[in-house]
Design a protein around this motif. Structure first.
Motif, PDB file in Angstrom:
ATOM      1  N   GLU A 306       0.862  -1.188   0.000  1.00  0.00           N
ATOM      2  CA  GLU A 306       0.000   0.000   0.000  1.00  0.00           C
ATOM      3  C   GLU A 306       0.898   1.238   0.000  1.00  0.00           C
ATOM      4  OE1 GLU A 306      -3.507   2.057   2.743  1.00  0.00           O
ATOM      5  OE2 GLU A 306      -2.569   0.165   3.341  1.00  0.00           O
ATOM      6  N   LYS A 307       0.959   1.905  -1.142  1.00  0.00           N
ATOM      7  CA  LYS A 307       1.939   2.973  -1.323  1.00  0.00           C
ATOM      8  C   LYS A 307       1.416   4.297  -0.769  1.00  0.00           C
ATOM      9  CE  LYS A 307       4.001   0.978  -5.484  1.00  0.00           C
ATOM     10  NZ  LYS A 307       4.401   1.222  -6.889  1.00  0.00           N
ATOM     11  N   SER A 308       2.344   5.059  -0.229  1.00  0.00           N
ATOM     12  CA  SER A 308       2.076   6.431   0.185  1.00  0.00           C
ATOM     13  C   SER A 308       2.862   7.373  -0.726  1.00  0.00           C
ATOM     14  CB  SER A 308       2.472   6.634   1.653  1.00  0.00           C
ATOM     15  OG  SER A 308       3.853   6.377   1.828  1.00  0.00           O
ATOM     16  N   PHE A 309       2.661   8.662  -0.575  1.00  0.00           N
ATOM     17  CA  PHE A 309       3.403   9.623  -1.374  1.00  0.00           C
ATOM     18  C   PHE A 309       4.845   9.721  -0.875  1.00  0.00           C
ATOM     19  CE2 PHE A 309      -1.018  11.037  -1.907  1.00  0.00           C
ATOM     20  CZ  PHE A 309      -1.077  11.067  -3.299  1.00  0.00           C
ATOM     21  N   GLU A 310       5.717  10.010  -1.808  1.00  0.00           N
ATOM     22  CA  GLU A 310       7.138  10.103  -1.466  1.00  0.00           C
ATOM     23  C   GLU A 310       7.368  11.232  -0.468  1.00  0.00           C
ATOM     24  OE1 GLU A 310      11.469  10.516  -3.752  1.00  0.00           O
ATOM     25  OE2 GLU A 310       9.601  10.355  -4.890  1.00  0.00           O
ATOM     26  N   GLY A 311       8.023  10.899   0.620  1.00  0.00           N
ATOM     27  CA  GLY A 311       8.277  11.856   1.681  1.00  0.00           C
ATOM     28  C   GLY A 311       7.288  11.788   2.820  1.00  0.00           C
ATOM     29  N   ASP A 312       6.135  11.099   2.607  1.00  0.00           N
ATOM     30  CA  ASP A 312       5.143  10.960   3.668  1.00  0.00           C
ATOM     31  C   ASP A 312       5.513   9.793   4.576  1.00  0.00           C
ATOM     32  OD1 ASP A 312       3.865  13.060   2.543  1.00  0.00           O
ATOM     33  OD2 ASP A 312       2.226  11.895   1.664  1.00  0.00           O
ATOM     34  N   ARG A 313       4.682   9.592   5.580  1.00  0.00           N
ATOM     35  CA  ARG A 313       4.902   8.496   6.513  1.00  0.00           C
ATOM     36  C   ARG A 313       4.574   7.170   5.849  1.00  0.00           C
ATOM     37  NH1 ARG A 313       2.399   8.493  12.645  1.00  0.00           N
ATOM     38  NH2 ARG A 313       3.673   6.777  13.471  1.00  0.00           N
ATOM     39  N   TYR A 314       5.369   6.134   6.181  1.00  0.00           N
ATOM     40  CA  TYR A 314       5.169   4.830   5.576  1.00  0.00           C
ATOM     41  C   TYR A 314       3.839   4.211   6.015  1.00  0.00           C
ATOM     42  CZ  TYR A 314       9.930   4.413   3.741  1.00  0.00           C
ATOM     43  OH  TYR A 314      11.087   4.581   3.017  1.00  0.00           O
ATOM     44  N   THR A 315       3.250   3.434   5.117  1.00  0.00           N
ATOM     45  CA  THR A 315       2.070   2.649   5.472  1.00  0.00           C
ATOM     46  C   THR A 315       2.503   1.391   6.223  1.00  0.00           C
ATOM     47  OG1 THR A 315       2.150   1.533   3.330  1.00  0.00           O
ATOM     48  CG2 THR A 315       0.822   3.533   3.487  1.00  0.00           C
ATOM     49  N   SER A 316       1.538   0.551   6.585  1.00  0.00           N
ATOM     50  CA  SER A 316       1.856  -0.654   7.365  1.00  0.00           C
ATOM     51  C   SER A 316       2.717  -1.622   6.570  1.00  0.00           C
ATOM     52  CB  SER A 316       0.553  -1.336   7.801  1.00  0.00           C
ATOM     53  OG  SER A 316      -0.228  -1.672   6.670  1.00  0.00           O
ATOM     54  N   THR A 317       2.399  -1.836   5.304  1.00  0.00           N
ATOM     55  CA  THR A 317       3.206  -2.745   4.487  1.00  0.00           C
ATOM     56  C   THR A 317       4.589  -2.164   4.200  1.00  0.00           C
ATOM     57  OG1 THR A 317       2.063  -1.783   2.565  1.00  0.00           O
ATOM     58  CG2 THR A 317       1.253  -3.874   3.409  1.00  0.00           C
ATOM     59  N   GLU A 318       4.666  -0.873   3.972  1.00  0.00           N
ATOM     60  CA  GLU A 318       5.977  -0.249   3.776  1.00  0.00           C
ATOM     61  C   GLU A 318       6.799  -0.283   5.055  1.00  0.00           C
ATOM     62  OE1 GLU A 318       4.773   3.030   0.304  1.00  0.00           O
ATOM     63  OE2 GLU A 318       4.784   3.596   2.413  1.00  0.00           O
ATOM     64  N   SER A 319       6.156  -0.197   6.208  1.00  0.00           N
ATOM     65  CA  SER A 319       6.880  -0.292   7.476  1.00  0.00           C
ATOM     66  C   SER A 319       7.472  -1.686   7.672  1.00  0.00           C
ATOM     67  CB  SER A 319       5.943   0.054   8.635  1.00  0.00           C
ATOM     68  OG  SER A 319       5.468   1.379   8.524  1.00  0.00           O
ATOM     69  N   GLU A 320       6.757  -2.721   7.231  1.00  0.00           N
ATOM     70  CA  GLU A 320       7.306  -4.077   7.327  1.00  0.00           C
ATOM     71  C   GLU A 320       8.557  -4.219   6.465  1.00  0.00           C
ATOM     72  OE1 GLU A 320       6.508  -6.499   9.251  1.00  0.00           O
ATOM     73  OE2 GLU A 320       4.776  -5.539  10.189  1.00  0.00           O
ATOM     74  N   CYS A 321       8.548  -3.621   5.279  1.00  0.00           N
ATOM     75  CA  CYS A 321       9.744  -3.645   4.428  1.00  0.00           C
ATOM     76  C   CYS A 321      10.888  -2.867   5.078  1.00  0.00           C
ATOM     77  CB  CYS A 321       9.420  -3.070   3.055  1.00  0.00           C
ATOM     78  SG  CYS A 321       8.148  -3.978   2.147  1.00  0.00           S
ATOM     79  N   GLU A 322      10.557  -1.758   5.724  1.00  0.00           N
ATOM     80  CA  GLU A 322      11.592  -0.978   6.407  1.00  0.00           C
ATOM     81  C   GLU A 322      12.184  -1.758   7.575  1.00  0.00           C
ATOM     82  OE1 GLU A 322      12.134   3.553   8.191  1.00  0.00           O
ATOM     83  OE2 GLU A 322      10.208   2.514   8.353  1.00  0.00           O
ATOM     84  N   LYS A 323      11.373  -2.571   8.244  1.00  0.00           N
ATOM     85  CA  LYS A 323      11.898  -3.390   9.345  1.00  0.00           C
ATOM     86  C   LYS A 323      12.925  -4.390   8.836  1.00  0.00           C
ATOM     87  CE  LYS A 323       7.802  -3.141  12.318  1.00  0.00           C
ATOM     88  NZ  LYS A 323       6.666  -3.920  12.907  1.00  0.00           N
TER      89      LYS A 323
END
Length: 627
Positions: A306-323
């Motif tokens: 679930e993509k967010s805009f560049e520079g915004d806060r990460y979504t839940s799925t993007e946060s898992e990738c960041e982990k």
């Protein structure tokens, strides 16, 4: 604060175990000055103070929102210093009058047919198992089972703080009206509180397999009991049925991951039942763990981000990738990750590796929101270390840079797989949970709509009875008045950048439907005529071009023949045409041909000298700003 509390608690417990220690460690009472005796209230000396005892008491009924708490109350139960063995009682005003007595804090035992609050039911179940060992004195497999149970209880659906689904106590305790039907369908009832109490008491489970089987039995019973209601479309039964299936699958995944040290080497794997239900009971084997990982990987690798805009806060799925990225950047692993953060590729790296990859490139791609699936991130992270293992295999076991990079890739690849396993468990659980929550919400909306329709139907029936009509009659006569109104079509408003007011607007500027058709027809005719003219012009231009090309070819052929005749290679024959003979005779007489000039002996030599053109260098203009 917690450390000081533990010290005071240990001291009080020692005093309870050995009352003589209170007298030995007590200090003599200090003598007070005459002026201070009136200021201080009379109180016993420290040695005569009664100690406090730990007491577990059930909190008051609060609607089942909170669970049982362990509180430390100041209940005095230490004998006096004289050693008589009498218990000191706290002073409290006696009820000497004829007033009503106060009710005790402990709630009375509920009636057999009344539901019991959740926290009271949990307290009653724990009271049946008086022995409750601490976690630090458990055996190794018991400690692993306790850790697995704590992780399971952290699930949002069965969390003790605010559970969404109740699996903590038996169903007949909370719903006495279901006692007979539940006993007819379920042969061996089981709940989560009983499972935990039996584990901490000890002697009731002999290995981890027995504990996991009873945890799975809790959700299997819920599936069996709610299957009939789910087939009938009851919202509550459907919700518990779907939630039990997911929790059973999640329990299987979690147990095979946390109890990995107690898995057997049996190659047997449990098969999926009908209707794609997970196994109701499974063996703790390595083959089942491998199969469970494949199930989770099939869910996670296809999970869209679930993509967010560049520079915004990460979504839940993007946060898992960041982990996953942060799991490789711990400070203790810096000496290993130095080779893979922003790699400077060697000269011959492209000869061995088709797709170079490093940690920085993956991080930048994630920040730009260019990944579509979680599986793409996992594949790129695995590619980092697989490339390193492939390129540095020549230096394996040596003390060179390649050997160190190879060892670092082996170590970090193992750590990446551990992080991927944790992420797969969390992502697959969240994905299935969101799907089930969505289905439950849709069923609740449909049930609310059905109730609203039934309410309106009953309301209409009541209105029909009040108006005197027979509600059972199938035909109803109605009288309706239809009013025909001819409305004028709204005027077309031009879109202007400013407000325009025309005082002499007589309506002639508006275009009717016939005028619009006429204008479209005129435009079409103009376009057709222009297209025909364009085709004619193209044909004429093509004819001219082809005519000139044909004449040029004829002239070129005649010139070649004239060159051959002038050199004497091809003698002129009588069979030649009159035109060719005339052209050749004129050319020989006039001597204007190029070949005739070139064959002269006293002509000047032709020199070809290329002209070198020197390019002028552009001057660089330096801009100087005076501030």
């Amino acid at each position: 604060g917690a450390k000081k509390f533990r010290q005071l608690f240990a001291t009080r417990m020692k005093q309870l175990e050995n009352p003589q220690l209170v007298q030995a460690t007590s200090k003599p009472q200090q003598q007070l000055k005459p002026g201070e005796q009136n200021k201080r209230s009379s109180s016993p000396v420290p040695s005569e103070r009664p100690s406090k005892k730990v007491k577990i008491e059930a909190p008051k009924s609060n609607g089942g929102k909170t669970a049982t708490r362990i509180s430390i109350t100041g209940v005095t139960s230490v004998a006096a210093a004289s050693g008589t063995g009498k218990v000191a009682r706290s002073k409290s005003p006696k009820n000497t009058g004829g007033g009503q007595k106060k009710k005790s804090s402990v709630s009375a035992t509920p009636k057999p047919n009344e539901p019991v609050p959740l926290h009271v039911a949990i307290t009653q179940i724990k009271a049946r198992f008086p022995i409750r060992r601490q976690y630090k004195i458990l055996e190794s497999w018991e400690g692993a089972c306790a850790r697995f149970f704590r992780e399971l209880m952290k699930h949002p659906w069965i969390n003790a703080a605010r559970p969404k689904f109740i699996f903590h106590v038996p169903v007949p305790v909370l719903f006495p009206e279901l006692k007979d039907s539940y006993a007819a369908k379920i042969q061996k009832p089981m709940d989560l509180t009983t499972v935990e109490a039996k584990l901490l008491q000890g002697g009731l489970y002999f290995n981890a397999q027995d504990f996991v089987d009873e945890v799975a039995l809790v959700f299997h019973n819920a599936i069996t009991f709610n299957r009939e209601g789910r087939n009938l479309g009851e919202p509550m039964s459907c919700a518990y049925y779907d939630a039990s299936i997911h929790l059973l699958r999640y329990t299987r995944w979690l147990s095979l991951e946390i109890l990995a040290n107690y898995l057997s080497d049996d190659p047997f794997t449990d098969e999926i039942l009908q209707d794609e239900l997970p196994p109701t009971a499974w063996k703790l084997t390595k083959a089942n763990r491998k199969k469970a990982r494949e199930e989770m990987e099939s869910i996670v690798m296809n999970e869209r981000i679930e993509k967010s805009f560049e520079g915004d806060r990460y979504t839940s799925t993007e946060s898992e990738c960041e982990k996953l990225l942060k799991a490789l950047r711990h400070q203790s692993d810096l000496r290993y990750m130095t080779y893979f953060i922003d790699t400077a590729w060697p000269a011959d790296y492209a000869a061995y590796i088709a797709k170079p990859m490093d940690w920085g490139k993956v991080n930048r791609t994630l920040q730009k929101r260019q990944y579509d699936k979680i599986g793409d991130v996992i594949e790129d992270l695995r590619l980092i270390f697989s490339n390193a293992l492939k390129y540095n295999a020549r230096g394996k076991g040596t003390d060179t840079v390649s050997g160190k990079a190879y060892d670092a890739a082996v170590y970090m690849s193992k750590k990446l797989e551990v992080a991927i396993d944790k992420s797969m468990l969390a992502v697959s659980d969240r994905s299935e949970r969101e799907r089930i929550d969505h289905n439950i919400a849709e069923r609740e909306i449909e049930a609310a709509e059905r109730l609203e329709k039934e309410r309106l139907r009953e309301l209409w029936a009541k209105e029909g009875q009040q108006s005197g009509n027979d509600p059972n009659s199938s035909t109803v006569e109605t009288i309706e008045t239809i009013r025909v109104v001819n409305r004028r079509q709204p005027q077309r408003k031009e879109i202007l950048d400013f407000e325009y007011f025309d005082e002499e607007d007589d309506g002639t500027h508006e275009r009717s439907y016939i005028e619009a058709q006429r204008q479209q027809k005129t435009i079409y005719e103009k376009q057709t005529k222009a297209r025909g003219q364009m085709h004619a012009t193209a044909r004429d231009a093509g004819a001219v071009v082809f005519d000139r090309a044909e004449k040029y070819a004829q002239i070129l052929q005649i010139a070649i023949k004239m060159q051959k005749v002038a050199r004497g290679k091809v003698p002129a024959k009588n069979s030649t045409t009159n035109v060719d003979a005339a052209i050749m005779s004129n050319a020989e007489q006039s001597g204007s041909m190029v070949l005739s000039k070139l064959e002269k002996k006293d002509r000047a030599q032709i020199r070809l000298q290329p002209k070198i053109v020197k390019r002028k260098k552009k001057r660089k203009v330096v801009a100087i700003s005076l501030e």
